[in-house]
Write an enzyme that holds these catalytic residues in place. Sequence first.
Site, PDB file in Angstrom:
ATOM      1  N   GLU A  78       0.856  -1.189   0.000  1.00 53.06           N
ATOM      2  CA  GLU A  78       0.000   0.000   0.000  1.00 53.06           C
ATOM      3  C   GLU A  78       0.895   1.243   0.000  1.00 53.06           C
ATOM      4  O   GLU A  78       0.429   2.337   0.288  1.00 53.06           O
ATOM      5  CB  GLU A  78      -0.972  -0.028   1.179  1.00 53.06           C
ATOM      6  CG  GLU A  78      -0.340  -0.148   2.540  1.00 53.06           C
ATOM      7  CD  GLU A  78      -1.386  -0.206   3.656  1.00 53.06           C
ATOM      8  OE1 GLU A  78      -1.518  -1.268   4.264  1.00 53.06           O
ATOM      9  OE2 GLU A  78      -2.060   0.796   3.932  1.00 53.06           O
ATOM     10  N   CYS A 110      -3.365  -3.885   4.445  1.00 51.75           N
ATOM     11  CA  CYS A 110      -2.472  -4.918   4.993  1.00 51.75           C
ATOM     12  C   CYS A 110      -2.857  -6.323   4.553  1.00 51.75           C
ATOM     13  O   CYS A 110      -2.231  -7.304   4.968  1.00 51.75           O
ATOM     14  CB  CYS A 110      -2.449  -4.823   6.518  1.00 51.75           C
ATOM     15  SG  CYS A 110      -2.051  -3.172   7.064  1.00 51.75           S
ATOM     16  N   THR A 151       2.970   3.496  15.835  1.00 47.23           N
ATOM     17  CA  THR A 151       2.725   2.232  15.119  1.00 47.23           C
ATOM     18  C   THR A 151       3.268   2.276  13.682  1.00 47.23           C
ATOM     19  O   THR A 151       2.780   1.568  12.813  1.00 47.23           O
ATOM     20  CB  THR A 151       1.219   1.860  15.115  1.00 47.23           C
ATOM     21  OG1 THR A 151       0.496   2.803  14.301  1.00 47.23           O
ATOM     22  CG2 THR A 151       0.627   1.879  16.505  1.00 47.23           C
ATOM     23  N   HIS A 232      -2.204 -10.449  12.064  1.00 47.84           N
ATOM     24  CA  HIS A 232      -1.644  -9.215  11.508  1.00 47.84           C
ATOM     25  C   HIS A 232      -1.270  -8.352  12.715  1.00 47.84           C
ATOM     26  O   HIS A 232      -2.097  -8.144  13.608  1.00 47.84           O
ATOM     27  CB  HIS A 232      -2.682  -8.513  10.626  1.00 47.84           C
ATOM     28  CG  HIS A 232      -2.336  -7.081  10.354  1.00 47.84           C
ATOM     29  ND1 HIS A 232      -1.118  -6.705   9.837  1.00 47.84           N
ATOM     30  CD2 HIS A 232      -3.031  -5.926  10.558  1.00 47.84           C
ATOM     31  CE1 HIS A 232      -1.079  -5.379   9.727  1.00 47.84           C
ATOM     32  NE2 HIS A 232      -2.220  -4.892  10.171  1.00 47.84           N
ATOM     33  N   LYS A 241      -5.268  -8.268  21.755  1.00 46.13           N
ATOM     34  CA  LYS A 241      -6.633  -7.775  22.004  1.00 46.13           C
ATOM     35  C   LYS A 241      -7.649  -8.677  21.296  1.00 46.13           C
ATOM     36  O   LYS A 241      -8.707  -8.974  21.846  1.00 46.13           O
ATOM     37  CB  LYS A 241      -6.800  -6.363  21.437  1.00 46.13           C
ATOM     38  CG  LYS A 241      -6.280  -5.230  22.305  1.00 46.13           C
ATOM     39  CD  LYS A 241      -6.292  -3.986  21.410  1.00 46.13           C
ATOM     40  CE  LYS A 241      -5.900  -2.736  22.103  1.00 46.13           C
ATOM     41  NZ  LYS A 241      -7.003  -2.134  22.839  1.00 46.13           N
ATOM     42  N   ASN A 274       5.364  -1.657  12.379  1.00 44.05           N
ATOM     43  CA  ASN A 274       4.344  -2.121  11.439  1.00 44.05           C
ATOM     44  C   ASN A 274       4.939  -2.269  10.038  1.00 44.05           C
ATOM     45  O   ASN A 274       5.552  -1.334   9.516  1.00 44.05           O
ATOM     46  CB  ASN A 274       3.205  -1.095  11.409  1.00 44.05           C
ATOM     47  CG  ASN A 274       1.922  -1.643  10.808  1.00 44.05           C
ATOM     48  OD1 ASN A 274       1.894  -2.761  10.309  1.00 44.05           O
ATOM     49  ND2 ASN A 274       0.861  -0.856  10.867  1.00 44.05           N
ATOM     50  N   SER A 306      -7.291  -2.988   6.418  1.00 45.45           N
ATOM     51  CA  SER A 306      -8.317  -1.970   6.629  1.00 45.45           C
ATOM     52  C   SER A 306      -9.052  -1.669   5.334  1.00 45.45           C
ATOM     53  O   SER A 306      -8.504  -1.806   4.243  1.00 45.45           O
ATOM     54  CB  SER A 306      -7.668  -0.679   7.139  1.00 45.45           C
ATOM     55  OG  SER A 306      -7.231  -0.854   8.448  1.00 45.45           O
TER      56      SER A 306
HETATM   57  N1  CAA Z   1       1.111   2.227  30.926  1.00 48.88           N
HETATM   58  C1  CAA Z   1       0.607   1.130  30.308  1.00 48.88           C
HETATM   59  N2  CAA Z   1      -0.391   1.188  29.373  1.00 48.88           N
HETATM   60  C2  CAA Z   1      -0.879   2.403  29.060  1.00 48.88           C
HETATM   61  C3  CAA Z   1      -0.407   3.590  29.676  1.00 48.88           C
HETATM   62  C4  CAA Z   1       0.641   3.465  30.633  1.00 48.88           C
HETATM   63  N3  CAA Z   1       1.168   4.533  31.249  1.00 48.88           N
HETATM   64  N4  CAA Z   1      -1.101   4.632  29.158  1.00 48.88           N
HETATM   65  C5  CAA Z   1      -1.978   4.129  28.261  1.00 48.88           C
HETATM   66  N5  CAA Z   1      -1.844   2.795  28.200  1.00 48.88           N
HETATM   67  C6  CAA Z   1      -2.581   1.835  27.339  1.00 48.88           C
HETATM   68  C7  CAA Z   1      -4.057   2.159  27.201  1.00 48.88           C
HETATM   69  O1  CAA Z   1      -4.800   1.686  28.313  1.00 48.88           O
HETATM   70  C8  CAA Z   1      -4.377   1.416  25.913  1.00 48.88           C
HETATM   71  O2  CAA Z   1      -4.511   0.042  26.181  1.00 48.88           O
HETATM   72  P1  CAA Z   1      -5.782  -0.777  25.626  1.00 48.88           P
HETATM   73  O3  CAA Z   1      -5.772  -0.555  24.147  1.00 48.88           O
HETATM   74  O4  CAA Z   1      -5.527  -2.173  26.038  1.00 48.88           O
HETATM   75  O5  CAA Z   1      -6.972  -0.142  26.231  1.00 48.88           O
HETATM   76  C9  CAA Z   1      -3.100   1.571  25.081  1.00 48.88           C
HETATM   77  O6  CAA Z   1      -2.073   1.976  26.018  1.00 48.88           O
HETATM   78  C10 CAA Z   1      -3.200   2.615  23.991  1.00 48.88           C
HETATM   79  O7  CAA Z   1      -3.676   3.788  24.580  1.00 48.88           O
HETATM   80  P2  CAA Z   1      -4.739   4.696  23.818  1.00 48.88           P
HETATM   81  O8  CAA Z   1      -5.852   3.864  23.280  1.00 48.88           O
HETATM   82  O9  CAA Z   1      -5.084   5.845  24.685  1.00 48.88           O
HETATM   83  O10 CAA Z   1      -3.795   5.179  22.625  1.00 48.88           O
HETATM   84  P3  CAA Z   1      -4.071   6.210  21.492  1.00 48.88           P
HETATM   85  O11 CAA Z   1      -5.394   6.826  21.595  1.00 48.88           O
HETATM   86  O12 CAA Z   1      -2.893   7.115  21.490  1.00 48.88           O
HETATM   87  O13 CAA Z   1      -4.077   5.337  20.129  1.00 48.88           O
HETATM   88  C11 CAA Z   1      -3.977   3.642  18.517  1.00 48.88           C
HETATM   89  C12 CAA Z   1      -3.679   4.013  19.958  1.00 48.88           C
HETATM   90  C13 CAA Z   1      -5.474   3.789  18.257  1.00 48.88           C
HETATM   91  C14 CAA Z   1      -3.586   2.191  18.265  1.00 48.88           C
HETATM   92  C15 CAA Z   1      -3.172   4.589  17.585  1.00 48.88           C
HETATM   93  O14 CAA Z   1      -1.806   4.338  17.751  1.00 48.88           O
HETATM   94  C16 CAA Z   1      -3.517   4.469  16.112  1.00 48.88           C
HETATM   95  O15 CAA Z   1      -4.422   5.144  15.626  1.00 48.88           O
HETATM   96  N6  CAA Z   1      -2.775   3.613  15.341  1.00 48.88           N
HETATM   97  C17 CAA Z   1      -3.005   3.426  13.922  1.00 48.88           C
HETATM   98  C18 CAA Z   1      -4.203   2.558  13.606  1.00 48.88           C
HETATM   99  C19 CAA Z   1      -3.951   1.094  13.920  1.00 48.88           C
HETATM  100  O16 CAA Z   1      -2.846   0.624  14.050  1.00 48.88           O
HETATM  101  N7  CAA Z   1      -5.049   0.315  13.979  1.00 48.88           N
HETATM  102  C20 CAA Z   1      -4.948  -1.129  14.190  1.00 48.88           C
HETATM  103  C21 CAA Z   1      -6.092  -1.857  13.564  1.00 48.88           C
HETATM  104  S1  CAA Z   1      -6.160  -1.480  11.800  1.00 48.88           S
HETATM  105  C22 CAA Z   1      -4.899  -2.398  11.133  1.00 48.88           C
HETATM  106  O17 CAA Z   1      -4.412  -3.288  11.744  1.00 48.88           O
HETATM  107  C23 CAA Z   1      -4.410  -2.085   9.759  1.00 48.88           C
HETATM  108  C24 CAA Z   1      -3.084  -1.381   9.902  1.00 48.88           C
HETATM  109  O18 CAA Z   1      -2.026  -1.989   9.911  1.00 48.88           O
HETATM  110  C25 CAA Z   1      -3.146   0.057  10.078  1.00 48.88           C
END
Ligand code: CAA
Length: 383
Positions: A78, A110, A151, A232, A241, A274, A306
Amino acid sequence: MDIGIEKIGFYTPKNYIDIVELAKARNQEPDKFTIGIGQSKQAVPAEYEDAVTMAAEAAEQILSDNRTDIGLVIVGTESSVDESKASALFLMDLLNLPEDARAFEIKEACYGATAGVQMAYNFIANNPDKKALVIASDIARYGINTPGEVTQGAGAVAMLISNQPEILKLENKSVYMSCNVGDFWRPTFSKTAFARGKFSNQIYIEFFQTLWEKYQAKYQATAEDFKAMLFHIPYTKMGAKAMRTLEGNIPDATYAELKNQYQESIKFGREVGNLYTGSLYLGLLSYLINSDVKAGEELLLFSYGSGAVGELYSAKVAKNFKDNLNSEEIKQTLEQRQQISIADYEKIFSKSIKNGEKVDPAEVTGKFYLSEIKENERLYSKK
Ligand code: CAA
C-alpha cells in the site's frame, strides 16, 4: 500435491528509533508505548529506500541462481511508488527474473500479500512445474506527532511458493470477508495514512470474531487444533486484544497456551514496527524461528487489511522447516542496525528525492536503491 512456502526472506532498513525516546519526545508515558502499544523499536527507511528496494532486498535472499521457473511475481503493497506501473516490474531486471512470468502489484491495505499468497496457491495448483514469488513490502507512515506515529515501521517479507513447501504447507482451508469500512485510508495525494484508530481496532477484532465463528463451523475446528494463532500485527498489543475474545469461550489451558505462543510471534515485530501487509508474515517468521513449534503442527493465520478485508486460514509446519529458514541471517539483520535520534528521524521523514536528483551510491547501506529520478521516472540500481 502439497503447496506452500518453500523459502522466506526478510529485510528491514538499517536505521531505527527507540520507542522510549519517541515517547519522551512526544510527552507520553514510555509505558504507554512499550506496554500499552507493545513496541520497542521502529524502523526508519532511508531516502533512497521504498517498497521496490525493500522488496528486492527481501527477495534476493531467497532466489537461487536459476530463476527460470518463476512464473508469477506479486508485490503486495500500500506504499506504491507509481499509480500505473507495478512495483513488481522494477524487480524484473533488478532481480534478473524471467520474462515468461506474470508480474503485478496487489493493493488492499495490509491484506495485499495474503491475496498474493492465495493467488499463488491456485497458480501452483495449475502450474506445478513453476514457482511464485510473493513479496509484502511497505512503509507504514502516519506522520510526526500523530496517535499512529508509534505504530509506524518499514520492511519487506518475500515468500517463494511452490510444490516443495519446505517451510509451511498451505492447507487450502480458509474463510474470508470483505466490507466497505472507513477505518483507515491514504488518499493518492498523501504520503501519510489517515486512521480512525479506535474504530480500526474495533473492526479488526470484529472481523477476527466473525471469521473464527465461520472457520469453526466450516471445518468443525476447535482452538485445540492449533499450536498457535498468528495475527496481523500493526503493533504487538493488537493481536493480543483480538485473542482476548477467546477467553472464557475456549478451555482456560488452551487460551493460556495460545497466549504463550503468541509471545513468540511478536518478538520481531516489536523490534521493527508495522510492516503493514508484511506484518502477519514477519509474525510467522518470528514464530517459526523463536518458538518450540514442531513439524506437522497446525497454525491459524489471521490477515486483516483496513477498508476492509479479513481472511483466516490454516497451514501446517513442514518437516525440515528449521533447516530452510535463514534464522541466523535474520537475527543479524535485526542486531546489526543503528539507532538514530528522534531529531534525525524527523529530518529523514520530511526529506525525499526530487525530480532531477541523483543518489550517491557511497551513502547506500543495502544492495538496492533508488538511484535517480529523471523526467519524473524512478530509476533503481543494484550496488
Ligand atoms: N502504561 C501502560 N499502558 C498504558 C499507559 C501506561 N502509562 N497509558 C496508556 N496505556 C494503554 C491504554 O490503556 C491502551 O490500552 P488498551 O488498548 O488495552 O486499552 C493503550 O495503552 C493505547 O492507549 P490509547 O488507546 O489511549 O492510545 P491512542 O489513543 O494514542 O491510540 C492507537 C492508539 C489507536 C492504536 C493509535 O496508535 C492508532 O491510531 N494507530 C493506527 C491505527 C492502527 O494501528 N489500527 C490497528 C487496527 S487497523 C490495522 O491493523 C491495519 C493497519 O495496519 C493500520
